[in-house]
Design a protein around this motif. Structure first.
Motif, PDB file in Angstrom:
ATOM      1  N   GLY A  83       3.522  -8.558  -4.111  1.00 46.86           N
ATOM      2  CA  GLY A  83       4.630  -7.820  -4.690  1.00 46.86           C
ATOM      3  C   GLY A  83       5.483  -8.739  -5.536  1.00 46.86           C
ATOM      4  N   ALA A  84       6.164  -8.151  -6.505  1.00 46.33           N
ATOM      5  CA  ALA A  84       7.020  -8.937  -7.380  1.00 46.33           C
ATOM      6  C   ALA A  84       8.142  -8.047  -7.907  1.00 46.33           C
ATOM      7  N   PRO A  85       9.338  -8.604  -8.066  1.00 49.07           N
ATOM      8  CA  PRO A  85      10.442  -7.800  -8.612  1.00 49.07           C
ATOM      9  C   PRO A  85      10.218  -7.487 -10.084  1.00 49.07           C
ATOM     10  N   VAL A  86      10.552  -6.285 -10.483  1.00 45.90           N
ATOM     11  CA  VAL A  86      10.509  -5.859 -11.875  1.00 45.90           C
ATOM     12  C   VAL A  86      11.868  -5.268 -12.225  1.00 45.90           C
ATOM     13  N   SER A  87      12.041  -4.910 -13.493  1.00 46.05           N
ATOM     14  CA  SER A  87      13.348  -4.463 -13.960  1.00 46.05           C
ATOM     15  C   SER A  87      13.844  -3.214 -13.242  1.00 46.05           C
ATOM     16  N   ASP A  88      12.930  -2.340 -12.872  1.00 44.15           N
ATOM     17  CA  ASP A  88      13.344  -1.086 -12.253  1.00 44.15           C
ATOM     18  C   ASP A  88      12.985  -0.990 -10.776  1.00 44.15           C
ATOM     19  N   GLY A  89      12.773  -2.141 -10.102  1.00 39.87           N
ATOM     20  CA  GLY A  89      12.481  -2.093  -8.671  1.00 39.87           C
ATOM     21  C   GLY A  89      11.583  -3.224  -8.231  1.00 39.87           C
ATOM     22  N   TRP A  90      10.646  -2.879  -7.378  1.00 42.57           N
ATOM     23  CA  TRP A  90       9.725  -3.868  -6.796  1.00 42.57           C
ATOM     24  C   TRP A  90       8.315  -3.316  -6.891  1.00 42.57           C
ATOM     25  N   GLN A  91       7.438  -4.084  -7.532  1.00 40.18           N
ATOM     26  CA  GLN A  91       6.072  -3.618  -7.790  1.00 40.18           C
ATOM     27  C   GLN A  91       5.120  -4.191  -6.754  1.00 40.18           C
ATOM     28  N   ALA A  92       4.268  -3.334  -6.205  1.00 40.08           N
ATOM     29  CA  ALA A  92       3.353  -3.742  -5.140  1.00 40.08           C
ATOM     30  C   ALA A  92       1.924  -3.371  -5.503  1.00 40.08           C
ATOM     31  N   LEU A  93       1.002  -4.306  -5.216  1.00 39.52           N
ATOM     32  CA  LEU A  93      -0.428  -4.044  -5.321  1.00 39.52           C
ATOM     33  C   LEU A  93      -0.919  -3.716  -3.912  1.00 39.52           C
ATOM     34  N   TYR A  94      -1.571  -2.580  -3.733  1.00 40.28           N
ATOM     35  CA  TYR A  94      -1.879  -2.088  -2.401  1.00 40.28           C
ATOM     36  C   TYR A  94      -3.307  -1.580  -2.319  1.00 40.28           C
ATOM     37  N   THR A  95      -3.758  -1.422  -1.084  1.00 41.35           N
ATOM     38  CA  THR A  95      -4.990  -0.705  -0.760  1.00 41.35           C
ATOM     39  C   THR A  95      -4.670   0.223   0.402  1.00 41.35           C
ATOM     40  N   ALA A  96      -5.055   1.498   0.269  1.00 36.77           N
ATOM     41  CA  ALA A  96      -4.764   2.501   1.303  1.00 36.77           C
ATOM     42  C   ALA A  96      -6.068   3.087   1.810  1.00 36.77           C
ATOM     43  N   MET A  97      -6.133   3.302   3.137  1.00 34.36           N
ATOM     44  CA  MET A  97      -7.347   3.836   3.753  1.00 34.36           C
ATOM     45  C   MET A  97      -6.950   4.651   4.978  1.00 34.36           C
ATOM     46  N   PRO A  98      -7.826   5.530   5.449  1.00 34.87           N
ATOM     47  CA  PRO A  98      -7.531   6.252   6.690  1.00 34.87           C
ATOM     48  C   PRO A  98      -7.369   5.289   7.853  1.00 34.87           C
ATOM     49  N   MET A  99      -6.477   5.607   8.761  1.00 36.42           N
ATOM     50  CA  MET A  99      -6.207   4.730   9.897  1.00 36.42           C
ATOM     51  C   MET A  99      -7.447   4.556  10.762  1.00 36.42           C
ATOM     52  N   THR A 100      -8.297   5.560  10.820  1.00 36.17           N
ATOM     53  CA  THR A 100      -9.515   5.434  11.630  1.00 36.17           C
ATOM     54  C   THR A 100     -10.431   4.351  11.085  1.00 36.17           C
ATOM     55  N   ALA A 101     -10.543   4.270   9.742  1.00 34.21           N
ATOM     56  CA  ALA A 101     -11.372   3.227   9.137  1.00 34.21           C
ATOM     57  C   ALA A 101     -10.787   1.842   9.386  1.00 34.21           C
ATOM     58  N   TRP A 102      -9.458   1.740   9.315  1.00 39.53           N
ATOM     59  CA  TRP A 102      -8.804   0.455   9.560  1.00 39.53           C
ATOM     60  C   TRP A 102      -9.005  -0.003  11.008  1.00 39.53           C
ATOM     61  N   ARG A 103      -8.878   0.901  11.951  1.00 42.39           N
ATOM     62  CA  ARG A 103      -9.049   0.533  13.353  1.00 42.39           C
ATOM     63  C   ARG A 103     -10.487   0.139  13.654  1.00 42.39           C
ATOM     64  N   ARG A 104     -11.412   0.779  12.992  1.00 42.46           N
ATOM     65  CA  ARG A 104     -12.808   0.411  13.200  1.00 42.46           C
ATOM     66  C   ARG A 104     -13.066  -1.002  12.690  1.00 42.46           C
ATOM     67  N   MET A 105     -12.467  -1.338  11.531  1.00 42.53           N
ATOM     68  CA  MET A 105     -12.618  -2.686  10.980  1.00 42.53           C
ATOM     69  C   MET A 105     -12.005  -3.719  11.925  1.00 42.53           C
ATOM     70  N   GLN A 106     -10.835  -3.440  12.463  1.00 45.00           N
ATOM     71  CA  GLN A 106     -10.181  -4.369  13.370  1.00 45.00           C
ATOM     72  C   GLN A 106     -10.981  -4.549  14.659  1.00 45.00           C
TER      73      GLN A 106
END
Length: 436
Positions: A83-106
């Motif tokens: 993430g980095a501050p920008v003129s109109d807020g805070w910009q974030a690079l993200y990855t989103a996935m279903p929680m079930t897929a994340w728990r399986r990976m963990q």
């Protein structure tokens, strides 16, 4: 520590080990420390600007994705890669996935006996961008993902090839190129983004992307890896491997620290050896210093013993001296000191002149303990009484003395009642004179 690399790109699982690549089943059992590069099974990645506090970034991004219909209305895990501050807020690079897929990976990570660090494809893409005006393209399987940085802002686009024909791949690359071209309209005319193209497989669409995005594209060198079936597949792992680091892994802090420690065990061992050698040298230096100090103490002890013995011999000689030796010595010292400090003749003459006819001096003597002069006498009350005594004291001060009244011892026996006095003459450096 040399780790294997496990690729999970566009639903394919491939393990690269010892110069060979082979397909493996989903979530395989790992026999060696492994770095896993994954897109989390086609999870949604992107760039989002947060106008609230950045602590709420994960929740806000998840809600936006559900409101836009990008993900289903289910529990979602959002990973913030940077993430980095920008003129109109805070910009974030993200990855989103279903929680079930994340728990399986963990769960899969926790079940491994060896170190297993999972690195998101979007996080790796961000690490490959070094400055403004640069971008990277990952082409793996049927998915093409683009990340660029312009004026300190990130833009991310991703698309999937719909068919199996070459024209389908070309159309996908052209679509992404068009969106990048639109982003470049905000740049200064004549400037172009510079992309590096990383292809995981055989297809190469870098030239088509460059032509339709009006940008410069460099296809990164790829290495050939032999598959189990005797065919080759090409991957840019020679360039990417140094960037696969625990710093951008999604594992827990403890797992990343453990991997870092084992990977650098050789450096730590060398550092520990150097530190141990330094401690040994310091210890030897302190040891020899302690030996030197003990020798000096022993020498001082010997000198002290000799002094004590010589003092004892001097004490033994005291018995050979005459009985009145010390009394005579003390008397001589007293006379020497008195002679040095005060001239008796001059003192008596000055006292007689200071007393005049109205002050009677009965005794003048020197105290043995502090060698100060004491005078005793009485004043004639019929001739002025207190005034005559005050004049006498003033003359004493002119002589350089500060009179100090003390108890009368002799004077009362020879003086009228109430007229006796006794004074100790203290030297006064502030005044000194002679009465003539």
């Amino acid at each position: 520590m040399n780790a294997d690399i496990l690729l999970n790109i566009d639903g394919n699982w491939m393990l690269v080990e010892e110069g060979c690549i082979r397909a493996v089943p989903e979530y395989p059992r790992l026999a060696a420390p492994t770095l896993v590069l994954t897109d989390f099974g086609g999870a949604v990645s992107g760039v989002s600007t947060i106008h609230e506090k950045k602590h709420y970034a994960e929740a806000l991004i998840g809600r936006r994705l559900r409101d836009d219909g990008v993900i289903e209305n289910e529990e979602t895990k959002v990973l913030i890669h940077c993430g980095a501050p920008v003129s109109d807020g805070w910009q974030a690079l993200y990855t989103a996935m279903p929680m079930t897929a994340w728990r399986r990976m963990q769960s899969w990570i926790a079940s491994q006996d060896e170190h297993c660090l999972v690195i998101a494809q979007a996080a790796l893409m961000r690490r490959l961008i070094r400055r403004d005006g640069e971008g990277v393209v990952f082409h793996g399987g049927k998915r093409i993902s683009v990340l660029a940085q312009e004026r300190r802002k990130l833009c991310y686009f991703s698309a999937r090839v719909r068919g199996d024909e070459k024209d389908d791949s070309r159309a996908c690359a052209m679509t992404l190129a068009g969106r990048i071209r639109q982003e470049q309209t905000l740049e200064v005319p004549g400037q172009r983004l510079a992309f590096r193209w990383y292809a995981f497989g055989e297809a190469g669409l870098a030239e088509i992307f460059a032509a339709h995005s009006e940008s410069r594209v460099e296809e990164v060198k790829r290495e050939g890896y032999l598959q189990d079936d005797g065919t080759y597949r090409y991957f840019p792992l020679e360039v990417l491997a140094p960037c696969l680091s625990e710093r951008i892994a999604v594992n827990t802090l403890l797992a990343k620290a453990s991997y870092f420690a084992e990977r650098n065990i050789g450096v730590f061992s060398l550092s520990a050896g150097i530190l141990a050698l330094a401690c040994l040298v310091a210890g030897l230096a302190f040891f020899f210093q302690a030996v030197s100090i003990r020798r000096e103490v022993a020498a001082l002890g010997e000198d002290t013993r000799k002094i004590v013995e010589s003092t004892g011999e001097a004490g033994g000689m005291a018995g050979m001296l005459p009985p009145d030796f010390f009394a005579t010595r003390d008397f001589i010292d007293l006379l020497s000191a008195a002679r040095t400090e005060t001239n008796p003749g001059d003192l008596l003459q000055n006292l007689r002149l200071a007393a005049g006819d109205d002050i009677k001096l009965l005794r003048v003597y020197m105290q043995a303990d502090d060698r100060r002069i004491v005078i005793e006498g009485w004043g004639d009350a019929t001739a002025g009484g207190d005034q005559q005594l005050a004049n006498f004291l003033a003359r004493l001060r002119q002589l350089g003395f500060e009179p100090e009244a003390i108890d009368v011892t002799l004077a009362p026996r020879a003086a009228p009642p109430g007229s006796a006095f006794a004074y100790r003459l203290n030297p006064d450096s502030r005044s000194a004179g002679d009465i003539s």
